[in-house]
Enzyme design. Sequence first.
Site, PDB file in Angstrom:
ATOM      1  N   ASP A   1      -3.487   2.511  -5.807  1.00  0.00           N
ATOM      2  CA  ASP A   1      -2.326   2.614  -4.920  1.00  0.00           C
ATOM      3  C   ASP A   1      -2.113   1.397  -4.021  1.00  0.00           C
ATOM      4  OD1 ASP A   1      -4.587   3.007  -3.393  1.00  0.00           O
ATOM      5  OD2 ASP A   1      -3.780   4.663  -2.236  1.00  0.00           O
ATOM      6  N   GLU A   2      -2.733   0.280  -4.311  1.00  0.00           N
ATOM      7  CA  GLU A   2      -2.542  -0.898  -3.462  1.00  0.00           C
ATOM      8  C   GLU A   2      -2.762  -2.172  -4.257  1.00  0.00           C
ATOM      9  OE1 GLU A   2      -5.423  -1.768  -0.431  1.00  0.00           O
ATOM     10  OE2 GLU A   2      -7.015  -0.744  -1.524  1.00  0.00           O
TER      11      GLU A   2
ATOM     12  N   ASP B   1       0.849  -1.193   0.000  1.00  0.00           N
ATOM     13  CA  ASP B   1       0.000   0.000   0.000  1.00  0.00           C
ATOM     14  C   ASP B   1       0.887   1.247   0.000  1.00  0.00           C
ATOM     15  OD1 ASP B   1      -2.238   1.578   0.125  1.00  0.00           O
ATOM     16  OD2 ASP B   1      -2.670   1.198   2.237  1.00  0.00           O
TER      17      ASP B   1
END
Length: 418
Positions: A110-111, A8
């Site tokens: 974003d993860e 993350d």
Amino acid sequence: MTIIFHIDVNSAFLSWSAVEELKNGADRDLRKINAIVGGDQKSRHGIVLAKSQSAKRYGIRTGEPVANAFRKCSDLVVVPPDHRRYQEYSKRLMDLLRDYTPDIEQVSVDECFMDFTGIAHRFHSPIDGAMEIKNAVRDKFGFTVNVGISTNKLLAKMASDFEKPDKVHTLFPEEIQAKMWPLPVEDLFMAGRSSVETLHKLEMRTIGDVAQADPAILELHLKSHGRMLWESANGIGDDVVRPVRAESKGIGNSRTLAKDVTTEEEAGKVLFNLAESVGRRLRNAGMKAGMLSVEIRYHTFRDNSHQKQLFRSTNNDMEIYDIAMELFREFWNGEPIRLLGLRSSKLVHEDEPEQMSLFDMPILHSSAGKDTHSTQKIHSILSTEHTLRSDKLRNLDEALDQIRKKYGDDAVKRGTQL
């Protein structure tokens, strides 16, 4: 034993904006000052999409109005989002991670989850592997990630949310009681504000309280979501990493209905939920759809579908919903519906240049034959208005994505769903 990483990016939008500013010679690092991404510094309009750690200490939350954030912190620095740039950073990150293994399930910009099992033999331990990956991201790109390690996706995600930034944490089943149970219920994945309020009324303050509660009591007060929270508190979760191959197959979803739908209003609610699901999956994959199709299965089990080529590709929830309703109205014959489906195809990368269609600008047709300068001026005005509207819709989608990422799909609803 299966080993899963949850990777993350720390305050992704803010970090990526900070890195970009520093590359261009800025003398400030947004990550080290009271800063947020979202809206406009002068007008103070918009929604908070990301915040620095120091801004977080003022109680600023993702998804709240920028004006509220200024009331909490008067010297706040605001930078507008640059979604095209964020997609570029996201792609670079995923490309780096796929150099380690193709078993990557990207769940947002974003993860992602990584199935480390197949490459575990290359490292002394999972922690060593996670440290190498974390440091490689920092050294190559200039931003940081947290890596959570466990045997399933839920626990890996919980672990990555421990102390930030630039950290590696484990949360194996045998560590749940010591590391997870003492945490407040607010930290439990899928525990939104209303769920937390209900748990507090039941005198459950920690994740351990939820884990040791009678699941029947939780179901009584929170229905099926109560059972899900109990399972999460006990570390029960999915251990399969599913790599996404969006480009080759398109993205779609369907729903078999508990009872036949007989009105447009009922169908609209189902299509709205499907539009949000398809839109979110498109954004997670960094794609836009150039064609949408709606499928109906009638109570007689006869299938029918209708599709539309879009003038302008999209991954925006409201635009997808509006087109889905347009298609539905065009071909529904009024019979009871057993299943509704929504599918996107002709996918293009989100960062591809976008063109406005003349069909989006009816005023230009009436301008035919008039002077070129006036037509160009009208085109410029309409293009600017379209860009502003698209930016607002995209910012809203991103804010909702961030909230649901933390608290689950039911944490926030649009007015259309109420």
